[in-house]
Each structure stands twice: as structure tokens, then as C-alpha cells.
Design an enzyme around this catalytic site. Structure first.
Site, short mmCIF file in Angstrom:
data_model
loop_
_atom_site.label_atom_id
_atom_site.label_comp_id
_atom_site.label_asym_id
_atom_site.label_seq_id
_atom_site.Cartn_x
_atom_site.Cartn_y
_atom_site.Cartn_z
N LEU A 108 0.85 -1.19 0.00
CA LEU A 108 0.00 0.00 0.00
C LEU A 108 0.89 1.24 0.00
O LEU A 108 1.99 1.24 0.56
CB LEU A 108 -0.92 0.00 1.23
CG LEU A 108 -1.84 -1.21 1.36
CD1 LEU A 108 -2.88 -0.95 2.44
CD2 LEU A 108 -2.53 -1.56 0.04
N GLY A 153 0.69 -5.14 1.25
CA GLY A 153 -0.45 -5.10 0.34
C GLY A 153 -0.14 -5.73 -1.01
O GLY A 153 -1.02 -6.29 -1.67
N ASN A 177 4.34 -7.84 6.15
CA ASN A 177 5.27 -7.32 7.15
C ASN A 177 4.70 -6.14 7.96
O ASN A 177 5.44 -5.34 8.52
CB ASN A 177 6.56 -6.87 6.45
CG ASN A 177 6.33 -5.75 5.45
OD1 ASN A 177 5.29 -5.72 4.81
ND2 ASN A 177 7.26 -4.84 5.33
N GLU A 178 3.37 -6.04 8.01
CA GLU A 178 2.74 -4.86 8.63
C GLU A 178 3.27 -4.55 10.02
O GLU A 178 3.47 -3.40 10.38
CB GLU A 178 1.21 -5.06 8.70
CG GLU A 178 0.48 -4.77 7.40
CD GLU A 178 0.56 -5.92 6.41
OE1 GLU A 178 1.24 -6.92 6.70
OE2 GLU A 178 -0.06 -5.81 5.34
#
Ligand SMILES: CCCCCC/C=C\CC(=O)SCCNC(=O)CCNC(=O)[C@H](O)C(C)(C)COP(=O)(O)OP(=O)(O)OC[C@H]1O[C@@H](n2cnc3c(N)ncnc32)[C@H](O)[C@@H]1OP(=O)(O)O
Length: 302
Positions: A108, A153, A177-178
Site C-alpha cells: 500500500l 499489500g 510485514n505490517e
């Protein structure tokens, strides 16, 4: 808060369908993805589509340099390309790949989630949801030919495909990997990963924000095949033959049977999920964490 922003309305306002392709592909006839001659590429500024209607598929190339981050405009263009191919009976499949060397997608677009207002966050998140729903449930066979690093994302987008081929380059890690950014993968990101690699692997991967290099991605089942870098597209094409040999209605209904319950969870809670995102991303602490992360990305160059 305007939660009712329609992606279709947004789409119409952003783009006239099938703007001419800028850059190298503009206005000329290129060999089609499957090797056929005389088929015109089409697309939009950030998505190049190389159709091979005779073979029943198209290669969709993401080109939002430098890192194919999923901005609102880019998400919209991806959706338009998908919609166009889905509505044309000549196409039964898509190979999704990147036109940015060494990068599939950086996920994202952090600039869409930093320093903007709640209306923008809501609009952006709705587009992210739409992209996932449309790719995850597409009646077309979608194979990703992952030819670069693929984070968060971007990884979700690949996980939404039916089959994943990854180029064998240790730099091309992929994963959700947020947590490394101090943010949390939403339940539908988590569900998509669980459906692919199983609960235990997903639990560890999500908590630690793991990015898996090719051998490990293959081992945990995040990708289906790892091939030398110059064979990613040809491997995706070869795989496609098996999928296209199955009677279409049987394969499509089976896909729906497998995926609809996962998609329905989001469809039932779509507005609540948007509100949750807006609340979360608007927090001072989250905004600060994202700014710090972006700063680190910039500093690594100096
Ligand atoms: C309740 C809900 C909570 C929210 C849930 C949100 C869910 C998903 C979140 C995401 O998808 S967040 C994005 C996560 N992505 C990443 O962590 C990847 C970050 N990028 C990188 O690690 C690297 O850029 C790369 C992809 C490995 C490429 O490295 P390279 O050295 O080739 O290029 P860079 O110099 O790092 O980058 C070039 C240029 O692009 C900017 N950039 C990189 N990634 C992003 C991004 N995701 N969004 C926006 N911009 C990005 C980077 O800052 C550089 O900018 P400039 O310095 O050139 O201005």
C-alpha cells in the site's frame, strides 16, 4: 464521513476507459503475451495489458515506478483492467506481473495513509477492499509471476491469485510485514494468508512481520513454484495450460466455493472495517510510526 464513495464512480472520474498507453508501448503493436502477432496492447498509465485473445489470456504488467506502491490511482487502474478483461469472453486468464525491475510491489502507498483526512482514508481503504475482493473472487484464472520484492499489500494481491510463481533471487522476499511498520494486517489479509499457508505459519509470519526469501516462501506454501528469474513468465504460461484445460464453469464454481466464505466476512462488515481503518490510521501514534518508517526508507539511501 463519506463511506459511500463508489469505486466505479471514482473510476469514471479518474480515467476515461482505455486511455492510450504512454511510454514505450504507446500506439504500436507489440507481440502479444502468448507470442501471437498483431494484437494491440492496451491499458492505462500505470497498467499495461498485453492480450493474447487467441490463447485466452492477457499479461497485466504493473508499472507504477519506482516501487509499484498501491496508490489510489493505481488501484483504480488495476480494477479497470481487471474489469475489462473479465467482461471480454475471449479472456479466461490473467498473468499478473511487474514492469518495475526488481520490484513486484512495495504494498500500500504509505503516502495515502499519512497526513491525509478521514474522508481520504475511507476512500482509499474502500479501494483497497475492492481490489482484494475483485481479484480474490475473479472468475478468471489469475496467476502471479512475481519478479521482485513483494511486501504487505503487494503480497496480499499475489495471495489473491490462484497460483504464484516467484523468481529465484534472494532479494525477492515476500510477506505481510505490517507489524514492522507498527500497523496490523486486517482480518481479511490474515484470512487470505491462513488460507494459503495454514494457521501456524500465518500466526508466526504475521506477528514477526516475516518477509520470506524464495526458498522459504516455497517451503511454507506462500508460493507454488520458484524458477530462475528469466523463466518467471514462461513458467506462469506453462502452468496456465493446466488451469485452462479444466471446464471453466466447474473450476469457477469450485473457486467460489473455496473463497466465498472468506470474502463474505469482509462483505458483511465492509463499512465497519473502513471505520476501523480510519480510526486506527488517524491515531497520532500510528501517523508517527508511519512517518518514522518512511523516513527510514529515505535515509537508507544516504
Ligand atoms: C487496521 C488496519 C491497519 C492498516 C493495514 C495496512 C495494511 C497494509 C499495509 C501496507 O501495505 S504498508 C506498505 C508496506 N511496505 C513496505 O514495508 C515496503 C517498503 N519499501 C521497501 O522496503 C523498499 O522501498 C523496497 C520495496 C524494498 C524497494 O527498495 P529500493 O531500495 O529499490 O527503493 P527505495 O529507495 O526504498 O524506495 C524508492 C522510493 O519509494 C518510496 N517507497 C517505498 N515503499 C513505499 C510505499 N509502500 N509507499 C510509498 N512510498 C514508498 C521510498 O520512500 C522511496 O521514495 P523517495 O526517497 O525516492 O522519495
Amino acid at each position: 464521513m463519506a463511506l459511500a464513495v463508489g469505486i466505479r464512480g471514482l473510476t469514471r472520474s479518474l480515467l476515461r476507459p482505455w486511455v492510450r498507453v504512454p511510454g514505450p508501448a504507446r500506439g504500436r503493436t507489440e507481440p502479444a503475451a502468448g507470442g501471437g502477432d498483431g494484437v494491440r496492447c492496451f491499458g492505462s498509465p500505470r497498467v499495461l495489458v498485453e492480450p493474447d485473445p487467441a490463447a485466452g489470456f492477457a499479461v497485466m504488467k504493473m508499472r507504477n515506478p519506482p516501487v509499484n506502491s498501491l496508490s489510489l490511482e493505481f488501484l483504480t487502474e488495476l480494477l479497470i483492467s481487471l474489469e475489462k478483461l473479465e467482461s471480454d469472453k475471449a479472456f479466461h486468464a490473467i498473468i499478473l506481473t511487474s514492469d518495475c525491475p526488481g520490484i513486484f510491489s512495495a504494498g500500500l502507498d504509505l503516502m495515502e495513509m499519512c497526513g491525509r483526512d478521514p474522508t481520504h482514508y475511507a476512500e482509499y481503504w474502500k479501494a483497497v477492499q475492492e481490489l482484494w475482493l475483485r481479484f480474490y473472487l475473479s472468475h478468471l484464472v489469475v496467476i502471479s509471476a512475481i519478479n521482485g520484492v513483494n511486501a504487505a499489500g503487494g503480497c496480499l494481491l499475489a495471495l489473491s491469485c490462484d497460483y504464484r510463481v516467484l523468481a529465484d533471487n534472494p532479494k525477492y522476499a515476500m510477506g505481510l510485514n505490517e507489524t514492522l511498520l507498527g500497523i496490523i494486517a486486517p482480518f481479511w489479509f490474515k484470512d487470505t494468508l491462513v488460507n494459503t499457508v495454514g494457521h501456524r505459519t500465518a500466526e508466526r509470519a504475521l506477528q514477526l512481520g516475516l518477509l520470506f526469501p524464495p526458498a522459504e516462501a516455497l517451503q511454507v506454501g506462500m508460493v507454488d513454484k520458484v524458477v530462475p528469474e528469466d523463466q518467471v513468465l514462461s513458467a506462469a504460461r506453462s502452468e496456465l495450460a493446466q488451469w485452462l484445460a479444466i471446464p471453466g464453469h466447474a473450476r469457477q464454481l469450485t473457486k467460489s466455493l473455496m473463497r466465498k466464505p472468506t470474502a463474505d466476512r469482509l462483505l458483511k462488515e465492509r463499512d465497519a472495517d473502513i471505520q476501523n481503518f480510519v480510526r486506527f490510521i488517524s491515531r497520532d501514534a500510528i501517523q508517527k510510526a508511519l512517518r518514522v518508517y518512511l523516513e527510514k526508507l529515505k535515509q537508507k539511501k544516504t
